[in-house]
Design an enzyme around this catalytic site. Sequence first.
Site, short mmCIF file in Angstrom:
data_model
loop_
_atom_site.label_atom_id
_atom_site.label_comp_id
_atom_site.label_asym_id
_atom_site.label_seq_id
_atom_site.Cartn_x
_atom_site.Cartn_y
_atom_site.Cartn_z
N CYS A 1 0.89 -1.16 0.00
CA CYS A 1 0.00 0.00 0.00
C CYS A 1 0.92 1.21 0.00
CB CYS A 1 -0.95 -0.03 1.20
SG CYS A 1 -0.14 0.06 2.81
N LYS A 2 0.47 2.34 0.46
CA LYS A 2 1.31 3.54 0.38
C LYS A 2 2.61 3.36 1.15
CE LYS A 2 1.19 8.51 1.40
NZ LYS A 2 0.36 9.62 1.92
#
Length: 1014
Positions: free
Chosen positions: A932-933
């Site tokens: 994810c980020k």
Amino acid sequence: MKKMRVNNSQLEFLAGEETSGNFQKEGTLRIGRQNRALTDRFCRLRGNLLFILEKKGGELEEVLLLERCQVIRFPDDNRQLTVSFESGDPPLFLELSSSAECVSWLVALRDANTETLRRRIVCLHTLINAHTTQNQDQHTPAAAHCPKGDQILEDDGDASGVGSAAEVPPLHLTLDCRSVVAARVQIRVCVIDTHTHTIRKHCCTEIVKALDGSAFQTPVCFRGDYPLCHHSRIKVTVHHAEEPTAQSTMNFLGFTSFSIRDLLRSKEPRVSVSLRTMDGVNKVGEVNVSRLQMEGDSEDKLPPEHKCPALCDRLHSSVHDKENSPMIRAVLCSEVCKVYRFQMEDQRWMLVREQLSETPLSFSLPKQLLSVLIHEHINRVQEVKELGDLSPHWDGLRHDVISHCSNLIGCYEEALEELDKLSALSCFKSSNSKSDRHLQFVPTNLHSQRMEVTNPDSTGVWYDVITFGAPADHHQAFKHGGLKRLLSKHTNHRDSSVSYSQEESCRARELLSNIAHLQPLIFGLAEELLSLEVNAAQLRDVLDSLTQQTELFVHAVKDELVKSALLAIHNKCVANCSSSHVHSNGLVCDNLSANQEGYPSLQEYDEEEWDRAWANVAISLNCIIAMVDRLQGREDQPQDPTSSEQQEATRDKNTASRSSCSSASSWQEHLLPLVVTLRDCVREVVGKARDAMSFVVLHGAVALTVDQGPAQIHQRRHAVFSQTLSAVVCGFMLKLHGGLEERDFLLQLHSVGILAQFESLLSTYGDELGMLEDMEVAVADLSRVSFTFIEAKTEEPEDLLPILSGTWSSVVVEVPLPLESFRSLPQELKGCSIRIHPVVFNIGINQQQSLAERFGDSSLQERVNQHNCELLKAYCNTLRDKLPEMAGIQSLSDLLLSLDQRLESRKRKNVEVLWIAAMVCRKVNGIRLTSCKSAKDRTAMSVTLEQCVLLRERHTLSQQHFSTALDCMRREGCRMENVQKNIGKRKFAFSSVQLLTFPRLYRPPDGSYGFSQP
């Protein structure tokens, strides 16, 4: 701080060299009354006096009386101390050279007061009295004959019959040492039999680092056959480990002990005991003891907190680690472990070990890739410089290439220099550093998440997933989008009609080299042909050599690449005849006037002209051969000389000599025009071929540099590729370690290659849209990577790390294997190139994805998923065709059909796409990666969910315990430690409002989340 009136000469004597043996501590420190204004001073501690000198042997500047003061270590810097005084005087700030030295000074300064000495004396009196009383009360005969040292406990019972020595059932404990003033410790556990007064060493941890302030955890496992009794006591000793040096030492910090009987009778989930110094006076920390319920324990007797706690942060030697191989030690480091016990459907129990590890590949591979790129760009600059004199327009293009490459070389050398400055032990880039310019090539928060499952029916089964922050260039940010958009924009604005591959550029350089070698040989032999006297044998040798070299020349220039390049030159000139271009050197070139002399006119171009040009060389050579044959034939023509002629020849030799000179002159006269024609034809062909091949080399370099966009786009692409490469190589090493003994897996590597399946949880809104565009290109670029096996020099960790070589368009990862592993490989895998087949599936799950689906655009996600679904199906079909007997291969069709249906449904936040893709990956022995980020919050939800699903589907985890297990892993598991490591807080960065938009199974348990900076 107290001020005293003393004799200066006495103080100087006490601080002098002649009394140096009486100091408790001395050394050079950085000292100051303000934290930002520290200066180097030599300090000596004697009793409760701290002497501060200008330098060793220098003038005494200040003396501090260390009474009624407090010594504290900075929470955010393990090398700084502060001494604050109750009198209100300004504090004193101390900075040490290392964390170990800081701990040593901290202990010394804290003990440097009369109150500590007084408490120590009182405690010693108490211990002496207690020991004397115990000896007087002791009347068990066995005590007098008890041998010393380590002994196995025996359950004798009490001599008086009071209290039985009943054995304790299997016991699993967690020791949580907190508030310990040390950065690296070793924890030792012993068992004391209070009846026989014997001590048995049980286990000793490795040297561990603090993860949460000064918190250390370790499990203690006592199996059913271990002679542990209710009257036994557990002694815990903590030692401070110095920083790793050639002469590392262990320093005693403190000890404590507790009774097994008290622990078992306690109704609290944890028992807390103080960790004290050897004299028992000073408290140096705290130990929390937790008990894990195992089989045989009554569940209704234990509080709910005991039913599924995590056991440990680092397993010690009492837990057998089958994965402790040289390869694993080389690839993984700084492990954090948790152990759980879950109930299966048949009411039996499984033991689950969760392990989170860093990897040195986070830094070693980016550094190697930077070196490869620097070398490649230096070679490219050299290649275009070697093209010689060019027309102004072409010279401007060359300058563009050189400027582009030089810019990248400078940036990469700076980045490599900064990475080299970091410690060789650096293995981790936190999420807070993802925008750091110098760490642009390093993956964010890269870890391996491993789970081992042990149940009554099977030994340890491992499941691996690599987690890392989505490969994206946070330094350049996403104002203009990610790589996919940037490359698309630039492609639309550049002329892509002329493009040459690296193989074609290599052929062009080889042809230029051949021309440069053959042309002077042909010219030299032609001159030698003219300068010879009439000698048939020598003439024939020279002619044969000329024929051979000319045929090689014609064969070289007949390459279709030359003909196509000449046509491309003409078409490019026609297309750009009315345009101009400003080069990086400031030169403005009109392409109409950029044609070099000898090029075809812009109005017409005869494609047969080049064929006629090289054919003329062959024809000219044939004319020379025919002329020589004719001249030799005339010279050697058979004659029947008469006797009168013979007499004439005999009489007049001078006349014959003059006739010979006239004949040689006649040869030169006949051959000279033909030789001149041959040289002219060769010169024409060389000129055209050199121009054509220079065009190929130059535009090949342009296509790989300038045509791909500005240097910033190149740097961005290389950076995100570096992040992705580090992650996938780590996954490959783990997958290889688990499959080296599986012939089907090795056959799959050779026949098809390996699948790398990336799971992305990015949204298609805001900056994360740009991150997904970066990630899409980075994952696709992995198709240029191949693996090959080599034999390792030794089994040392540094010799087992992967080695990068090749070029940007063809990256080769050499994987060293230990000698036995390499020799056991099938012969076809030795030297074989193993291809990687990357796919990525993205499903946004957060509140930003809700905005994108309702008010924005999620077409990028749909396109990425659909395209990669086709790639996944192609890989599975190839695998099914080449290895039809592979286990589980026939069930792929149903999974792929289900994946297609999920994609066609276009359901919002359809996380089933990710689940099915992961199932396919595991069935085909692929590498699993999740992003994810920052790989700490959403990734934690995904990884823990996947682990629990695997436990349910493959190990029959009870359905009623599924949610409990999931919450337990999220609240107490390794992913919470990962959050702590990244942001210093044990909270996932979610808010209650945000979680309302998450799929239900991706929501953490209450109390484990709160707002924090992601």
